[in-house]
Design an enzyme around this catalytic site. Structure first.
Site, PDB file in Angstrom:
ATOM      1  N   CYS A 269       3.952   0.938   3.910  1.00 16.93           N
ATOM      2  CA  CYS A 269       2.526   0.743   4.219  1.00 16.93           C
ATOM      3  C   CYS A 269       1.948  -0.362   3.338  1.00 16.93           C
ATOM      4  O   CYS A 269       1.556  -1.423   3.804  1.00 16.93           O
ATOM      5  CB  CYS A 269       1.741   2.035   3.981  1.00 16.93           C
ATOM      6  SG  CYS A 269       2.282   3.414   4.970  1.00 16.93           S
TER       7      CYS A 269
HETATM    8  N1  SAJ Z   1       1.613   2.377  -6.632  1.00 19.14           N
HETATM    9  C1  SAJ Z   1       1.408   1.802  -7.872  1.00 19.14           C
HETATM   10  N2  SAJ Z   1       0.238   2.039  -8.528  1.00 19.14           N
HETATM   11  C2  SAJ Z   1      -0.742   2.825  -7.973  1.00 19.14           C
HETATM   12  C3  SAJ Z   1      -0.526   3.395  -6.698  1.00 19.14           C
HETATM   13  C4  SAJ Z   1       0.661   3.156  -6.050  1.00 19.14           C
HETATM   14  O1  SAJ Z   1       2.270   1.102  -8.398  1.00 19.14           O
HETATM   15  O2  SAJ Z   1      -1.776   3.033  -8.614  1.00 19.14           O
HETATM   16  C5  SAJ Z   1       2.862   2.103  -5.922  1.00 19.14           C
HETATM   17  C6  SAJ Z   1       3.674   3.354  -5.636  1.00 19.14           C
HETATM   18  O3  SAJ Z   1       4.562   3.627  -6.696  1.00 19.14           O
HETATM   19  C7  SAJ Z   1       4.422   2.964  -4.370  1.00 19.14           C
HETATM   20  C8  SAJ Z   1       3.447   2.025  -3.667  1.00 19.14           C
HETATM   21  O4  SAJ Z   1       2.542   1.559  -4.663  1.00 19.14           O
HETATM   22  O5  SAJ Z   1       5.593   2.268  -4.671  1.00 19.14           O
HETATM   23  C9  SAJ Z   1       2.652   2.688  -2.546  1.00 19.14           C
HETATM   24  O6  SAJ Z   1       2.110   3.860  -3.076  1.00 19.14           O
HETATM   25  P1  SAJ Z   1       0.935   4.695  -2.282  1.00 19.14           P
HETATM   26  O7  SAJ Z   1       0.444   5.728  -3.237  1.00 19.14           O
HETATM   27  O8  SAJ Z   1      -0.039   3.776  -1.704  1.00 19.14           O
HETATM   28  O9  SAJ Z   1       1.736   5.503  -1.173  1.00 19.14           O
HETATM   29  P2  SAJ Z   1       2.153   5.112   0.312  1.00 19.14           P
HETATM   30  O10 SAJ Z   1       2.822   3.814   0.401  1.00 19.14           O
HETATM   31  O11 SAJ Z   1       2.858   6.299   0.825  1.00 19.14           O
HETATM   32  O12 SAJ Z   1       0.740   4.945   1.033  1.00 19.14           O
HETATM   33  C10 SAJ Z   1       0.280   5.915   1.914  1.00 19.14           C
HETATM   34  C11 SAJ Z   1      -0.805   5.222   2.691  1.00 19.14           C
HETATM   35  N3  SAJ Z   1      -1.172   6.030   3.807  1.00 19.14           N
HETATM   36  C12 SAJ Z   1      -1.376   5.423   4.998  1.00 19.14           C
HETATM   37  O13 SAJ Z   1      -1.214   4.249   5.169  1.00 19.14           O
HETATM   38  C13 SAJ Z   1      -1.796   6.301   6.099  1.00 19.14           C
HETATM   39  C14 SAJ Z   1      -2.020   4.984   1.807  1.00 19.14           C
HETATM   40  O14 SAJ Z   1      -3.116   4.548   2.620  1.00 19.14           O
HETATM   41  C15 SAJ Z   1      -2.422   6.240   1.099  1.00 19.14           C
HETATM   42  O15 SAJ Z   1      -3.555   5.977   0.283  1.00 19.14           O
HETATM   43  C16 SAJ Z   1      -1.254   6.685   0.235  1.00 19.14           C
HETATM   44  O16 SAJ Z   1      -0.194   7.025   1.149  1.00 19.14           O
HETATM   45  C17 SAJ Z   1      -1.616   7.896  -0.610  1.00 19.14           C
HETATM   46  O17 SAJ Z   1      -2.743   7.878  -1.171  1.00 19.14           O
HETATM   47  O18 SAJ Z   1      -0.759   8.778  -0.739  1.00 19.14           O
END
Ligand code: SAJ
Length: 428
Positions: A269
Protein backbone atom coordinates in the site's frame (compact mmCIF):
# COMPACT_ATOMS: atom_id res chain seq x y z
CA UNK A 1 -37.88 -1.39 -13.08
CA UNK A 2 -38.19 -0.54 -9.39
CA UNK A 3 -36.32 2.48 -8.10
CA UNK A 4 -32.70 1.28 -7.97
CA UNK A 5 -31.88 3.22 -4.80
CA UNK A 6 -34.84 1.68 -3.01
CA UNK A 7 -33.89 -1.75 -4.32
CA UNK A 8 -30.34 -1.55 -2.95
CA UNK A 9 -31.61 -0.10 0.34
CA UNK A 10 -33.55 -3.34 0.66
CA UNK A 11 -32.38 -6.68 1.92
CA UNK A 12 -33.07 -8.84 -1.12
CA UNK A 13 -30.08 -8.07 -3.32
CA UNK A 14 -27.21 -10.47 -3.93
CA UNK A 15 -23.64 -9.69 -4.88
CA UNK A 16 -20.61 -11.00 -6.68
CA UNK A 17 -17.01 -10.36 -5.69
CA UNK A 18 -14.30 -10.37 -8.35
CA UNK A 19 -10.97 -11.17 -6.72
CA UNK A 20 -10.90 -13.15 -3.46
CA UNK A 21 -7.82 -11.78 -1.73
CA UNK A 22 -7.28 -9.76 1.45
CA UNK A 23 -9.94 -7.26 0.29
CA UNK A 24 -12.47 -9.35 -1.64
CA UNK A 25 -12.79 -12.25 0.76
CA UNK A 26 -13.55 -10.17 3.89
CA UNK A 27 -16.00 -8.10 1.80
CA UNK A 28 -17.80 -11.27 0.66
CA UNK A 29 -18.05 -12.50 4.25
CA UNK A 30 -19.31 -9.10 5.38
CA UNK A 31 -22.08 -9.22 2.73
CA UNK A 32 -23.12 -12.71 3.79
CA UNK A 33 -23.08 -11.71 7.47
CA UNK A 34 -25.42 -8.85 6.57
CA UNK A 35 -27.83 -11.20 4.80
CA UNK A 36 -26.71 -10.66 1.19
CA UNK A 37 -25.67 -13.91 -0.52
CA UNK A 38 -22.30 -13.53 -2.24
CA UNK A 39 -20.76 -15.34 -5.19
CA UNK A 40 -16.98 -15.14 -5.11
CA UNK A 41 -15.16 -15.29 -8.45
CA UNK A 42 -11.43 -15.66 -8.87
CA UNK A 43 -9.31 -16.48 -11.91
CA UNK A 44 -7.08 -18.71 -9.77
CA UNK A 45 -8.48 -22.25 -9.88
CA UNK A 46 -6.30 -23.13 -6.89
CA UNK A 47 -7.74 -20.30 -4.84
CA UNK A 48 -11.31 -21.24 -5.81
CA UNK A 49 -10.59 -24.85 -4.86
CA UNK A 50 -9.03 -23.87 -1.52
CA UNK A 51 -11.92 -21.57 -0.66
CA UNK A 52 -14.48 -24.20 -1.63
CA UNK A 53 -12.75 -26.53 0.80
CA UNK A 54 -13.02 -23.87 3.55
CA UNK A 55 -9.27 -23.35 3.63
CA UNK A 56 -8.63 -19.62 4.01
CA UNK A 57 -5.72 -18.18 1.99
CA UNK A 58 -5.55 -14.99 4.10
CA UNK A 59 -4.62 -14.41 7.75
CA UNK A 60 -7.59 -12.10 8.47
CA UNK A 61 -10.19 -14.82 7.69
CA UNK A 62 -10.11 -18.07 9.64
CA UNK A 63 -11.09 -21.42 8.17
CA UNK A 64 -13.98 -21.54 10.64
CA UNK A 65 -15.31 -18.15 9.49
CA UNK A 66 -15.00 -19.28 5.88
CA UNK A 67 -16.72 -22.61 6.56
CA UNK A 68 -19.59 -20.84 8.30
CA UNK A 69 -19.99 -18.36 5.42
CA UNK A 70 -20.07 -21.23 2.91
CA UNK A 71 -23.07 -22.58 4.79
CA UNK A 72 -24.81 -19.20 4.98
CA UNK A 73 -24.88 -17.87 1.44
CA UNK A 74 -21.26 -17.63 0.27
CA UNK A 75 -20.26 -19.62 -2.79
CA UNK A 76 -17.13 -19.60 -4.94
CA UNK A 77 -16.71 -20.11 -8.66
CA UNK A 78 -14.19 -19.84 -11.47
CA UNK A 79 -16.97 -19.21 -13.98
CA UNK A 80 -17.72 -15.48 -14.47
CA UNK A 81 -21.11 -16.30 -15.99
CA UNK A 82 -22.26 -16.98 -12.42
CA UNK A 83 -22.10 -13.23 -11.88
CA UNK A 84 -24.84 -12.42 -14.38
CA UNK A 85 -27.65 -13.05 -11.96
CA UNK A 86 -26.21 -11.16 -8.95
CA UNK A 87 -27.39 -7.59 -8.38
CA UNK A 88 -24.12 -5.93 -7.35
CA UNK A 89 -20.56 -6.71 -8.43
CA UNK A 90 -17.59 -5.54 -6.35
CA UNK A 91 -14.22 -5.66 -8.13
CA UNK A 92 -11.33 -6.26 -5.71
CA UNK A 93 -8.40 -7.21 -7.92
CA UNK A 94 -4.70 -6.30 -7.49
CA UNK A 95 -3.41 -2.98 -8.80
CA UNK A 96 0.36 -3.31 -8.57
CA UNK A 97 3.02 -1.10 -10.07
CA UNK A 98 4.65 -2.42 -13.19
CA UNK A 99 8.00 -1.58 -14.84
CA UNK A 100 9.44 1.83 -13.92
CA UNK A 101 6.84 2.01 -11.14
CA UNK A 102 4.09 2.73 -13.66
CA UNK A 103 0.56 1.63 -12.67
CA UNK A 104 -0.09 -1.90 -13.91
CA UNK A 105 -3.77 -1.73 -14.91
CA UNK A 106 -3.84 -5.20 -16.43
CA UNK A 107 -5.82 -6.79 -13.58
CA UNK A 108 -8.41 -3.99 -13.50
CA UNK A 109 -8.68 -4.01 -17.29
CA UNK A 110 -9.12 -7.77 -17.37
CA UNK A 111 -11.74 -7.66 -14.60
CA UNK A 112 -13.62 -4.85 -16.37
CA UNK A 113 -13.66 -6.81 -19.61
CA UNK A 114 -14.81 -9.98 -17.84
CA UNK A 115 -17.57 -8.14 -15.96
CA UNK A 116 -18.72 -6.30 -19.09
CA UNK A 117 -19.09 -9.63 -20.87
CA UNK A 118 -21.52 -10.97 -18.24
CA UNK A 119 -23.14 -7.78 -16.93
CA UNK A 120 -26.84 -7.05 -17.34
CA UNK A 121 -29.20 -4.07 -16.88
CA UNK A 122 -30.00 -3.22 -13.27
CA UNK A 123 -26.59 -4.14 -11.86
CA UNK A 124 -24.39 -1.98 -9.63
CA UNK A 125 -20.71 -2.38 -10.44
CA UNK A 126 -18.19 -0.95 -7.97
CA UNK A 127 -14.40 -0.92 -8.25
CA UNK A 128 -12.46 -1.15 -4.96
CA UNK A 129 -8.90 -1.59 -6.22
CA UNK A 130 -6.58 1.30 -5.44
CA UNK A 131 -5.90 3.25 -8.61
CA UNK A 132 -5.26 6.66 -10.15
CA UNK A 133 -8.12 9.22 -10.34
CA UNK A 134 -10.10 8.63 -13.54
CA UNK A 135 -9.72 4.85 -13.75
CA UNK A 136 -13.37 4.00 -13.09
CA UNK A 137 -14.50 6.34 -15.85
CA UNK A 138 -11.66 5.45 -18.23
CA UNK A 139 -11.71 1.68 -17.89
CA UNK A 140 -14.90 0.41 -16.25
CA UNK A 141 -17.45 2.72 -17.89
CA UNK A 142 -15.76 2.27 -21.28
CA UNK A 143 -15.80 -1.53 -21.01
CA UNK A 144 -19.51 -1.47 -20.16
CA UNK A 145 -20.50 1.00 -22.87
CA UNK A 146 -18.51 -1.09 -25.37
CA UNK A 147 -21.09 -3.83 -24.79
CA UNK A 148 -24.01 -1.39 -24.94
CA UNK A 149 -24.55 -0.97 -21.19
CA UNK A 150 -24.88 2.73 -20.41
CA UNK A 151 -24.50 4.35 -17.01
CA UNK A 152 -27.84 4.99 -15.22
CA UNK A 153 -29.90 3.76 -18.15
CA UNK A 154 -28.66 0.20 -17.70
CA UNK A 155 -25.99 -0.06 -14.97
CA UNK A 156 -24.74 1.95 -12.01
CA UNK A 157 -20.98 2.40 -11.66
CA UNK A 158 -18.92 3.59 -8.69
CA UNK A 159 -15.56 3.54 -6.93
CA UNK A 160 -15.20 2.73 -3.26
CA UNK A 161 -11.67 2.39 -1.88
CA UNK A 162 -10.77 -0.61 0.26
CA UNK A 163 -9.52 0.25 3.74
CA UNK A 164 -8.44 -3.17 4.92
CA UNK A 165 -5.50 -2.91 7.24
CA UNK A 166 -3.76 -6.28 7.34
CA UNK A 167 -3.56 -7.65 10.84
CA UNK A 168 -5.75 -4.90 12.28
CA UNK A 169 -8.59 -5.76 14.65
CA UNK A 170 -11.03 -3.47 12.80
CA UNK A 171 -13.28 -5.49 10.50
CA UNK A 172 -14.61 -4.37 7.12
CA UNK A 173 -18.08 -3.53 8.50
CA UNK A 174 -16.58 -1.22 11.17
CA UNK A 175 -14.46 0.93 8.84
CA UNK A 176 -16.15 4.00 7.28
CA UNK A 177 -16.55 3.60 3.51
CA UNK A 178 -16.02 6.38 0.94
CA UNK A 179 -18.21 5.96 -2.16
CA UNK A 180 -18.25 7.96 -5.40
CA UNK A 181 -20.33 7.15 -8.47
CA UNK A 182 -19.68 8.12 -12.08
CA UNK A 183 -23.03 9.92 -11.91
CA UNK A 184 -25.25 11.29 -9.16
CA UNK A 185 -27.64 8.36 -9.49
CA UNK A 186 -24.76 5.85 -9.45
CA UNK A 187 -23.47 7.49 -6.27
CA UNK A 188 -26.89 7.20 -4.63
CA UNK A 189 -27.29 3.56 -5.70
CA UNK A 190 -23.78 2.59 -4.56
CA UNK A 191 -24.14 4.42 -1.25
CA UNK A 192 -27.46 2.61 -0.62
CA UNK A 193 -25.84 -0.76 -1.27
CA UNK A 194 -22.73 -0.11 0.82
CA UNK A 195 -24.87 1.16 3.74
CA UNK A 196 -26.28 -2.35 3.94
CA UNK A 197 -22.74 -3.63 4.56
CA UNK A 198 -21.06 -0.74 6.39
CA UNK A 199 -23.18 1.63 8.53
CA UNK A 200 -20.83 4.57 8.02
CA UNK A 201 -20.80 5.46 4.32
CA UNK A 202 -19.36 8.80 3.15
CA UNK A 203 -20.65 9.65 -0.34
CA UNK A 204 -18.59 12.03 -2.52
CA UNK A 205 -19.55 13.74 -5.75
CA UNK A 206 -17.85 11.42 -8.22
CA UNK A 207 -15.62 8.39 -8.69
CA UNK A 208 -12.37 10.28 -9.15
CA UNK A 209 -12.86 12.08 -5.84
CA UNK A 210 -13.15 8.69 -4.14
CA UNK A 211 -10.11 7.39 -6.04
CA UNK A 212 -8.07 10.39 -4.94
CA UNK A 213 -9.27 10.20 -1.32
CA UNK A 214 -7.76 6.74 -1.01
CA UNK A 215 -4.47 7.92 -2.48
CA UNK A 216 -4.39 10.92 -0.14
CA UNK A 217 -4.81 8.60 2.87
CA UNK A 218 -1.75 6.57 2.01
CA UNK A 219 0.28 9.41 0.56
CA UNK A 220 -0.21 11.17 3.90
CA UNK A 221 1.39 8.14 5.58
CA UNK A 222 4.22 7.76 3.07
CA UNK A 223 5.16 11.46 3.27
CA UNK A 224 5.07 11.53 7.08
CA UNK A 225 7.09 8.33 7.30
CA UNK A 226 9.55 9.88 4.85
CA UNK A 227 9.72 12.99 7.04
CA UNK A 228 10.47 11.04 10.21
CA UNK A 229 13.02 8.90 8.40
CA UNK A 230 14.81 12.06 7.27
CA UNK A 231 14.59 13.44 10.83
CA UNK A 232 16.14 10.19 12.06
CA UNK A 233 19.06 10.60 9.65
CA UNK A 234 19.53 14.23 10.73
CA UNK A 235 19.28 13.34 14.43
CA UNK A 236 21.99 10.70 13.96
CA UNK A 237 24.29 13.28 12.34
CA UNK A 238 23.90 15.68 15.26
CA UNK A 239 23.93 12.95 17.92
CA UNK A 240 20.34 13.29 19.11
CA UNK A 241 18.09 10.35 20.00
CA UNK A 242 15.18 10.64 17.53
CA UNK A 243 13.03 8.26 19.58
CA UNK A 244 13.22 10.54 22.60
CA UNK A 245 12.43 13.52 20.36
CA UNK A 246 9.29 11.80 19.01
CA UNK A 247 8.20 10.79 22.50
CA UNK A 248 8.52 14.40 23.60
CA UNK A 249 6.73 15.84 20.57
CA UNK A 250 3.92 13.32 21.03
CA UNK A 251 3.08 14.84 24.42
CA UNK A 252 1.46 17.65 22.44
CA UNK A 253 -2.26 16.73 22.66
CA UNK A 254 -3.13 18.33 19.32
CA UNK A 255 -1.60 18.98 15.93
CA UNK A 256 0.96 16.20 16.02
CA UNK A 257 0.71 12.55 15.00
CA UNK A 258 3.71 10.37 15.81
CA UNK A 259 5.27 8.40 13.00
CA UNK A 260 8.38 6.33 13.58
CA UNK A 261 11.59 5.80 11.66
CA UNK A 262 12.35 2.32 10.47
CA UNK A 263 14.49 0.27 8.09
CA UNK A 264 12.27 1.36 5.18
CA UNK A 265 8.66 1.18 4.01
CA UNK A 266 7.25 -2.14 2.91
CA UNK A 267 3.90 -3.65 2.05
CA UNK A 268 1.76 -3.22 -1.02
CA UNK A 269 0.00 0.00 0.00
CA UNK A 270 2.25 2.73 1.33
CA UNK A 271 5.21 2.43 -1.04
CA UNK A 272 2.94 1.99 -4.06
CA UNK A 273 -0.23 4.03 -3.68
CA UNK A 274 1.44 7.48 -3.87
CA UNK A 275 3.00 6.44 -7.18
CA UNK A 276 -0.49 6.24 -8.75
CA UNK A 277 -0.91 9.92 -7.89
CA UNK A 278 2.60 10.83 -9.07
CA UNK A 279 1.99 9.06 -12.34
CA UNK A 280 -1.38 10.76 -12.96
CA UNK A 281 0.16 14.11 -12.00
CA UNK A 282 2.89 13.68 -14.61
CA UNK A 283 0.16 13.20 -17.21
CA UNK A 284 -1.02 16.67 -16.20
CA UNK A 285 2.55 18.02 -16.33
CA UNK A 286 2.50 18.38 -12.56
CA UNK A 287 5.40 17.29 -10.33
CA UNK A 288 4.44 15.82 -6.95
CA UNK A 289 7.53 16.96 -5.07
CA UNK A 290 6.50 15.69 -1.63
CA UNK A 291 5.64 12.23 -2.97
CA UNK A 292 8.88 12.05 -4.94
CA UNK A 293 11.04 13.22 -2.03
CA UNK A 294 9.36 10.88 0.46
CA UNK A 295 9.90 8.00 -1.93
CA UNK A 296 13.60 8.83 -2.26
CA UNK A 297 14.03 8.98 1.51
CA UNK A 298 12.01 5.84 2.20
CA UNK A 299 13.61 3.86 -0.61
CA UNK A 300 17.01 4.88 0.75
CA UNK A 301 16.35 3.63 4.29
CA UNK A 302 17.37 -0.04 3.80
CA UNK A 303 20.83 1.00 2.52
CA UNK A 304 21.15 3.65 5.25
CA UNK A 305 20.21 1.07 7.86
CA UNK A 306 22.76 -1.40 6.48
CA UNK A 307 25.38 1.36 6.63
CA UNK A 308 24.54 2.03 10.26
CA UNK A 309 25.00 -1.68 11.03
CA UNK A 310 28.38 -1.57 9.25
CA UNK A 311 29.44 1.43 11.33
CA UNK A 312 28.35 -0.36 14.52
CA UNK A 313 30.42 -3.44 13.62
CA UNK A 314 33.34 -1.24 12.60
CA UNK A 315 33.40 0.37 16.02
CA UNK A 316 33.86 -3.12 17.41
CA UNK A 317 36.68 -3.92 15.01
CA UNK A 318 34.49 -6.18 12.92
CA UNK A 319 34.09 -6.07 9.14
CA UNK A 320 30.69 -6.75 7.63
CA UNK A 321 32.37 -9.27 5.37
CA UNK A 322 32.25 -12.76 6.85
CA UNK A 323 30.52 -11.66 10.06
CA UNK A 324 27.55 -13.74 11.26
CA UNK A 325 24.46 -11.57 11.70
CA UNK A 326 21.00 -12.45 12.97
CA UNK A 327 18.13 -10.59 11.31
CA UNK A 328 15.08 -10.50 13.60
CA UNK A 329 11.76 -10.03 11.75
CA UNK A 330 11.61 -10.22 7.94
CA UNK A 331 7.91 -9.45 7.31
CA UNK A 332 7.10 -5.89 6.25
CA UNK A 333 5.44 -4.88 9.51
CA UNK A 334 5.00 -6.27 12.99
CA UNK A 335 2.60 -9.09 13.88
CA UNK A 336 1.76 -10.16 10.36
CA UNK A 337 3.39 -12.84 8.22
CA UNK A 338 3.41 -10.84 4.97
CA UNK A 339 6.97 -10.53 3.69
CA UNK A 340 6.07 -9.03 0.29
CA UNK A 341 7.87 -5.79 -0.49
CA UNK A 342 9.60 -6.05 2.86
CA UNK A 343 12.15 -3.31 3.58
CA UNK A 344 13.43 -5.46 6.46
CA UNK A 345 14.42 -8.11 3.95
CA UNK A 346 16.15 -5.47 1.80
CA UNK A 347 18.40 -4.48 4.69
CA UNK A 348 19.57 -8.08 5.06
CA UNK A 349 20.06 -8.47 1.31
CA UNK A 350 22.25 -5.35 1.40
CA UNK A 351 24.35 -6.75 4.24
CA UNK A 352 24.63 -10.14 2.54
CA UNK A 353 25.82 -8.37 -0.63
CA UNK A 354 28.62 -6.89 1.51
CA UNK A 355 29.58 -10.43 2.53
CA UNK A 356 27.83 -10.82 5.87
CA UNK A 357 26.67 -14.32 6.82
CA UNK A 358 23.02 -13.58 7.54
CA UNK A 359 20.40 -15.82 9.13
CA UNK A 360 16.84 -14.87 10.02
CA UNK A 361 14.56 -15.36 13.00
CA UNK A 362 10.92 -14.60 12.29
CA UNK A 363 8.31 -16.69 14.13
CA UNK A 364 5.52 -15.67 11.74
CA UNK A 365 7.18 -16.15 8.35
CA UNK A 366 7.49 -19.83 7.31
CA UNK A 367 11.04 -21.16 6.71
CA UNK A 368 10.45 -21.67 2.99
CA UNK A 369 9.56 -18.01 2.58
CA UNK A 370 12.64 -16.99 4.58
CA UNK A 371 14.73 -19.14 2.25
CA UNK A 372 13.13 -17.43 -0.78
CA UNK A 373 14.94 -14.28 0.37
CA UNK A 374 18.22 -16.25 0.33
CA UNK A 375 18.55 -16.75 4.07
CA UNK A 376 18.50 -19.74 6.38
CA UNK A 377 16.07 -19.60 9.30
CA UNK A 378 18.10 -19.38 12.53
CA UNK A 379 17.97 -22.33 14.92
CA UNK A 380 19.02 -20.27 17.96
CA UNK A 381 20.16 -16.79 19.00
CA UNK A 382 23.69 -18.00 19.80
CA UNK A 383 26.88 -17.51 17.78
CA UNK A 384 26.21 -14.20 16.03
CA UNK A 385 28.37 -11.07 16.18
CA UNK A 386 25.22 -8.96 16.22
CA UNK A 387 21.44 -9.11 15.97
CA UNK A 388 19.40 -6.58 14.00
CA UNK A 389 15.79 -5.98 15.07
CA UNK A 390 14.05 -5.14 11.76
CA UNK A 391 10.39 -6.07 12.37
CA UNK A 392 9.47 -6.30 16.02
CA UNK A 393 6.74 -8.89 16.32
CA UNK A 394 5.09 -9.28 19.70
CA UNK A 395 5.92 -12.44 21.61
CA UNK A 396 9.62 -12.52 20.73
CA UNK A 397 12.06 -12.91 23.65
CA UNK A 398 14.08 -9.74 23.01
CA UNK A 399 15.85 -10.12 26.36
CA UNK A 400 17.14 -13.52 25.30
CA UNK A 401 18.40 -12.05 22.02
CA UNK A 402 20.32 -9.29 23.83
CA UNK A 403 21.71 -11.87 26.28
CA UNK A 404 22.90 -14.12 23.44
CA UNK A 405 24.75 -11.60 21.22
CA UNK A 406 27.45 -8.97 21.89
CA UNK A 407 25.37 -6.16 20.38
CA UNK A 408 21.88 -5.50 18.97
CA UNK A 409 20.99 -2.87 16.35
CA UNK A 410 17.35 -1.96 17.06
CA UNK A 411 15.60 -0.25 14.12
CA UNK A 412 12.22 -0.19 15.90
CA UNK A 413 13.12 0.99 19.41
CA UNK A 414 11.71 -2.37 20.43
CA UNK A 415 13.64 -2.64 23.71
CA UNK A 416 12.83 0.78 25.12
CA UNK A 417 9.18 0.55 24.03
CA UNK A 418 8.95 -2.70 25.96
CA UNK A 419 10.85 -1.38 28.96
CA UNK A 420 13.60 -3.98 28.50
CA UNK A 421 16.77 -2.48 29.97
CA UNK A 422 19.92 -3.84 28.39
CA UNK A 423 23.26 -2.10 27.75
CA UNK A 424 24.20 -3.67 24.42
CA UNK A 425 21.52 -2.19 22.18
CA UNK A 426 21.97 0.67 19.68
CA UNK A 427 18.92 2.30 18.11
CA UNK A 428 18.39 3.56 14.58
N1 SAJ B 1 6.13 2.33 8.85
C1 SAJ B 1 7.17 3.08 9.37
N2 SAJ B 1 6.89 4.06 10.27
C2 SAJ B 1 5.60 4.33 10.65
C3 SAJ B 1 4.55 3.57 10.10
C4 SAJ B 1 4.84 2.58 9.21
O1 SAJ B 1 8.33 2.85 9.05
O2 SAJ B 1 5.40 5.22 11.49
C5 SAJ B 1 6.42 1.29 7.87
C6 SAJ B 1 6.00 -0.10 8.32
O3 SAJ B 1 7.04 -0.74 9.03
C7 SAJ B 1 5.72 -0.80 7.00
C8 SAJ B 1 5.22 0.34 6.11
O4 SAJ B 1 5.68 1.55 6.70
O5 SAJ B 1 6.88 -1.33 6.45
C9 SAJ B 1 3.70 0.40 5.98
O6 SAJ B 1 3.18 0.35 7.27
P1 SAJ B 1 1.60 0.70 7.57
O7 SAJ B 1 1.47 0.78 9.06
O8 SAJ B 1 1.18 1.85 6.79
O9 SAJ B 1 0.84 -0.63 7.16
P2 SAJ B 1 0.23 -1.10 5.76
O10 SAJ B 1 1.19 -0.99 4.66
O11 SAJ B 1 -0.37 -2.41 6.04
O12 SAJ B 1 -0.90 -0.01 5.49
C10 SAJ B 1 -2.24 -0.34 5.65
C11 SAJ B 1 -2.98 0.74 4.91
N3 SAJ B 1 -4.34 0.37 4.77
C12 SAJ B 1 -4.95 0.59 3.58
O13 SAJ B 1 -4.38 1.03 2.63
C13 SAJ B 1 -6.38 0.23 3.52
C14 SAJ B 1 -2.87 2.07 5.65
O14 SAJ B 1 -3.77 3.01 5.06
C15 SAJ B 1 -3.24 1.90 7.09
O15 SAJ B 1 -3.13 3.15 7.76
C16 SAJ B 1 -2.28 0.90 7.71
O16 SAJ B 1 -2.53 -0.36 7.05
C17 SAJ B 1 -2.51 0.75 9.21
O17 SAJ B 1 -2.69 1.82 9.86
O18 SAJ B 1 -2.43 -0.38 9.69
Amino acid sequence: MTDPVEFFEGDSWTCGIVGLGYVGLPLALTAVAKGHPAVGFDTSDDRVRRLGAASSPIDDVTDAELSSALQRGFSVTDDPKSLTEVDAIFICVPSPLGRNRQPDMSYIQSAATTVARIARPGQLISLESTTYPGTTDDILVTALSDVGLEVDRDVFVAFSPERVSPGDELKTAEIPKVVGGVSALSTAVAAAAYRRLVPNVHAVSDAKTAEMAKLLENTYRAVNIGLINEMAQLAHEIDIDIWEVIEAAATKPFGFQAFFPGPGVGGHCIPLDPQFLAWRAKEANFTTRFIDTAEQVNEGMPAWTARRVGEMLNRRGLPVFGTRLLGVGISYKADIADDRESASARVLVELAKQGAAVEVFDPLVPPDRIRRHGFEPSASFEGYAAAIILTDHAGVDYQAIADAVPVVFDTRNAYRRRGIEVDNVEVL
